[in-house]
Design an enzyme around this catalytic site. Sequence first.
Site, PDB file in Angstrom:
ATOM      1  CG  HIS A  79      -2.015  -1.069   1.061  1.00 17.46           C
ATOM      2  ND1 HIS A  79      -3.056  -1.205   1.950  1.00 17.46           N
ATOM      3  CD2 HIS A  79      -2.187  -2.029   0.109  1.00 17.46           C
ATOM      4  CE1 HIS A  79      -3.845  -2.207   1.539  1.00 17.46           C
ATOM      5  NE2 HIS A  79      -3.329  -2.725   0.448  1.00 17.46           N
ATOM      6  CD  GLU A  81      -2.195   4.265   2.802  1.00 20.59           C
ATOM      7  OE1 GLU A  81      -1.765   3.532   1.891  1.00 20.59           O
ATOM      8  OE2 GLU A  81      -3.399   4.315   3.098  1.00 20.59           O
ATOM      9  CB  CYS A 105      -6.537  -0.498   4.716  1.00 22.01           C
ATOM     10  SG  CYS A 105      -4.825  -1.082   4.801  1.00 22.01           S
ATOM     11  CB  CYS A 108      -2.131   1.791   5.853  1.00 19.84           C
ATOM     12  SG  CYS A 108      -1.654   1.045   4.288  1.00 19.84           S
TER      13      CYS A 108
HETATM   14  O1  LIG Z   1      -4.768   1.821   2.681  1.00 21.13           O
HETATM   15  C1  LIG Z   1      -4.743   1.509   1.470  1.00 21.13           C
HETATM   16  C2  LIG Z   1      -5.727   0.715   0.900  1.00 21.13           C
HETATM   17  C3  LIG Z   1      -5.586   0.290  -0.385  1.00 21.13           C
HETATM   18  N1  LIG Z   1      -4.499   0.646  -1.098  1.00 21.13           N
HETATM   19  C4  LIG Z   1      -4.340   0.144  -2.462  1.00 21.13           C
HETATM   20  C5  LIG Z   1      -4.278  -1.357  -2.573  1.00 21.13           C
HETATM   21  C6  LIG Z   1      -4.848  -1.629  -3.938  1.00 21.13           C
HETATM   22  O2  LIG Z   1      -3.763  -1.532  -4.893  1.00 21.13           O
HETATM   23  C7  LIG Z   1      -5.830  -0.486  -4.135  1.00 21.13           C
HETATM   24  C8  LIG Z   1      -7.256  -0.876  -3.813  1.00 21.13           C
HETATM   25  O3  LIG Z   1      -7.774  -1.562  -4.904  1.00 21.13           O
HETATM   26  P1  LIG Z   1      -9.365  -1.726  -5.126  1.00 21.13           P
HETATM   27  O4  LIG Z   1      -9.482  -2.260  -6.521  1.00 21.13           O
HETATM   28  O5  LIG Z   1      -9.975  -0.359  -4.985  1.00 21.13           O
HETATM   29  O6  LIG Z   1      -9.864  -2.666  -4.089  1.00 21.13           O
HETATM   30  O7  LIG Z   1      -5.453   0.531  -3.226  1.00 21.13           O
HETATM   31  C9  LIG Z   1      -3.546   1.481  -0.571  1.00 21.13           C
HETATM   32  O8  LIG Z   1      -2.543   1.823  -1.229  1.00 21.13           O
HETATM   33  N2  LIG Z   1      -3.714   1.900   0.698  1.00 21.13           N
HETATM   34 ZN   LIG Z   2      -3.448   0.057   3.502  1.00 18.37          ZN
END
Ligand SMILES: O=c1ccn([C@H]2C[C@H](O)[C@@H](COP(=O)(O)O)O2)c(=O)[nH]1
Ligand SMILES: [Zn+2]
Length: 161
Positions: A79, A81, A105, A108
Amino acid sequence: MSQKREDYISWDEYFMGVAMLSGMRSKDPNTQVGACIVSEDNKILSMGYNGLPKGCSDDEFPWVREGAPLENKYFYTTHSELNAILNYRGGSLEGAKMYVSLFPCNECAKAIIQAGIKTIVYDSDKYQNTPAVIASKRMLDAAGVRYYQYTHTNREINITL
Ligand SMILES: O=c1ccn([C@H]2C[C@H](O)[C@@H](COP(=O)(O)O)O2)c(=O)[nH]1
Ligand SMILES: [Zn+2]
């Protein structure tokens, strides 16, 4: 005496702009996320975007959302972050601020808390009703990490590359 320019971008526009620019490096076809970590005195410390770990080819690992866990992207992407935190080579991030284009999320959030980051400025909160984001906010609240949504100014920045 000459007058200074008055239409310069604000700190928030600057740092969220850098976070969004960083997200444009992402190969994820669905969601591109960028993060920018800033010191208490407004110096950029690190940046990151969502992508695969070093050595894992963007062309060989999956970018799809569906399918078996080993055949979709979720087990493999780092991710933005976490990448921004891990990209920092300068020592402590205690007291720093993170600008990020998507609300962090739960995983993170744990990294943000443990790194000592105290403020999050986020843009999209499109996953606000998911357990990952609900858990994230619960932990951030408990740990005293402040977060607020970026206020769009609708300023357009054109850069010709
Ligand atoms: O905290 C976060 C949450 C998600 N991500 C990234 C991980 C994935 O590459 C996308 C999410 O994909 P979806 O198709 O929208 O489910 O975002 C992040 O970097 N940081
Ligand atoms: Zn994340």
